[in-house]
Motif scaffolding. Sequence first.
Motif, PDB file in Angstrom:
ATOM      1  N   ASP A  31      16.328 -26.780  10.592  1.00 33.20           N
ATOM      2  CA  ASP A  31      15.303 -26.897  11.613  1.00 33.20           C
ATOM      3  C   ASP A  31      13.926 -27.083  10.970  1.00 33.20           C
ATOM      4  N   LEU A  32      13.632 -26.295   9.952  1.00 37.53           N
ATOM      5  CA  LEU A  32      12.343 -26.427   9.258  1.00 37.53           C
ATOM      6  C   LEU A  32      12.203 -27.781   8.573  1.00 37.53           C
ATOM      7  N   ALA A  33      13.288 -28.250   7.963  1.00 38.75           N
ATOM      8  CA  ALA A  33      13.251 -29.560   7.315  1.00 38.75           C
ATOM      9  C   ALA A  33      12.997 -30.647   8.353  1.00 38.75           C
ATOM     10  N   GLY A  34      13.621 -30.506   9.501  1.00 38.08           N
ATOM     11  CA  GLY A  34      13.416 -31.475  10.578  1.00 38.08           C
ATOM     12  C   GLY A  34      11.974 -31.485  11.060  1.00 38.08           C
ATOM     13  N   LYS A  35      11.392 -30.302  11.180  1.00 38.86           N
ATOM     14  CA  LYS A  35       9.993 -30.221  11.596  1.00 38.86           C
ATOM     15  C   LYS A  35       9.088 -30.884  10.559  1.00 38.86           C
ATOM     16  N   GLY A  36       9.418 -30.673   9.289  1.00 41.33           N
ATOM     17  CA  GLY A  36       8.638 -31.300   8.219  1.00 41.33           C
ATOM     18  C   GLY A  36       8.748 -32.809   8.253  1.00 41.33           C
ATOM     19  N   LYS A  37       9.966 -33.318   8.412  1.00 40.28           N
ATOM     20  CA  LYS A  37      10.164 -34.769   8.494  1.00 40.28           C
ATOM     21  C   LYS A  37       9.410 -35.351   9.679  1.00 40.28           C
ATOM     22  N   LYS A  56      22.800 -23.358  16.638  1.00 40.80           N
ATOM     23  CA  LYS A  56      22.347 -22.012  16.992  1.00 40.80           C
ATOM     24  C   LYS A  56      22.950 -21.561  18.317  1.00 40.80           C
ATOM     25  N   VAL A  57      23.022 -22.452  19.277  1.00 39.64           N
ATOM     26  CA  VAL A  57      23.630 -22.109  20.562  1.00 39.64           C
ATOM     27  C   VAL A  57      25.095 -21.742  20.348  1.00 39.64           C
ATOM     28  N   GLY A  58      25.799 -22.488  19.513  1.00 33.74           N
ATOM     29  CA  GLY A  58      27.192 -22.168  19.198  1.00 33.74           C
ATOM     30  C   GLY A  58      27.325 -20.798  18.566  1.00 33.74           C
ATOM     31  N   GLU A  59      26.413 -20.466  17.666  1.00 31.93           N
ATOM     32  CA  GLU A  59      26.431 -19.148  17.026  1.00 31.93           C
ATOM     33  C   GLU A  59      26.195 -18.051  18.058  1.00 31.93           C
ATOM     34  N   ASP A  60      25.241 -18.280  18.955  1.00 36.37           N
ATOM     35  CA  ASP A  60      24.922 -17.287  19.978  1.00 36.37           C
ATOM     36  C   ASP A  60      26.118 -17.036  20.897  1.00 36.37           C
ATOM     37  N   VAL A  61      26.835 -18.096  21.237  1.00 29.82           N
ATOM     38  CA  VAL A  61      28.017 -17.951  22.086  1.00 29.82           C
ATOM     39  C   VAL A  61      29.091 -17.136  21.356  1.00 29.82           C
ATOM     40  N   LYS A  62      29.317 -17.459  20.103  1.00 29.96           N
ATOM     41  CA  LYS A  62      30.308 -16.709  19.324  1.00 29.96           C
ATOM     42  C   LYS A  62      29.909 -15.247  19.188  1.00 29.96           C
ATOM     43  N   ASP A  63      28.633 -15.000  18.965  1.00 24.07           N
ATOM     44  CA  ASP A  63      28.150 -13.616  18.832  1.00 24.07           C
ATOM     45  C   ASP A  63      28.332 -12.839  20.135  1.00 24.07           C
ATOM     46  N   THR A  64      28.189 -13.523  21.253  1.00 26.74           N
ATOM     47  CA  THR A  64      28.342 -12.877  22.552  1.00 26.74           C
ATOM     48  C   THR A  64      29.759 -12.366  22.757  1.00 26.74           C
ATOM     49  N   PHE A  65      30.743 -13.095  22.265  1.00 22.37           N
ATOM     50  CA  PHE A  65      32.143 -12.735  22.471  1.00 22.37           C
ATOM     51  C   PHE A  65      32.696 -11.819  21.391  1.00 22.37           C
ATOM     52  N   LYS A  79      21.130 -21.531   6.863  1.00 22.10           N
ATOM     53  CA  LYS A  79      21.219 -22.992   6.710  1.00 22.10           C
ATOM     54  C   LYS A  79      20.677 -23.706   7.939  1.00 22.10           C
ATOM     55  N   ASN A  80      21.004 -23.181   9.126  1.00 23.77           N
ATOM     56  CA  ASN A  80      20.508 -23.806  10.355  1.00 23.77           C
ATOM     57  C   ASN A  80      18.994 -23.686  10.472  1.00 23.77           C
ATOM     58  N   ALA A  81      18.449 -22.546  10.089  1.00 26.98           N
ATOM     59  CA  ALA A  81      16.997 -22.371  10.115  1.00 26.98           C
ATOM     60  C   ALA A  81      16.331 -23.325   9.127  1.00 26.98           C
ATOM     61  N   ALA A  82      16.946 -23.502   7.970  1.00 25.06           N
ATOM     62  CA  ALA A  82      16.404 -24.424   6.968  1.00 25.06           C
ATOM     63  C   ALA A  82      16.461 -25.858   7.478  1.00 25.06           C
TER      64      ALA A  82
END
Length: 56
Positions: A13-19, A46-55, A8-11
């Motif tokens: 981001d892509l939608a934002g780039k398109g807009k 994404k940064v939040g996900e990366d932090v959670k994945d780290t822990f 969902k986050n990647a989508a």
Amino acid sequence: MGMDDKIKNAAQDLAGKGKEAVGKATDNERLEAEGDKDQAEAKVKKVGEDVKDTFR
């Protein structure tokens, strides 16, 4: 966060780039700003996900 959230986050981001691209092409500052905002939100998530994945 699961794979669903990452997709969902990647989508978002892509939608934002398109807009942003359409906004620049049509000289629509509002649409361009919306695209920038969507991309920024996706990056923050994404940064939040990366932090959670780290822990894990």
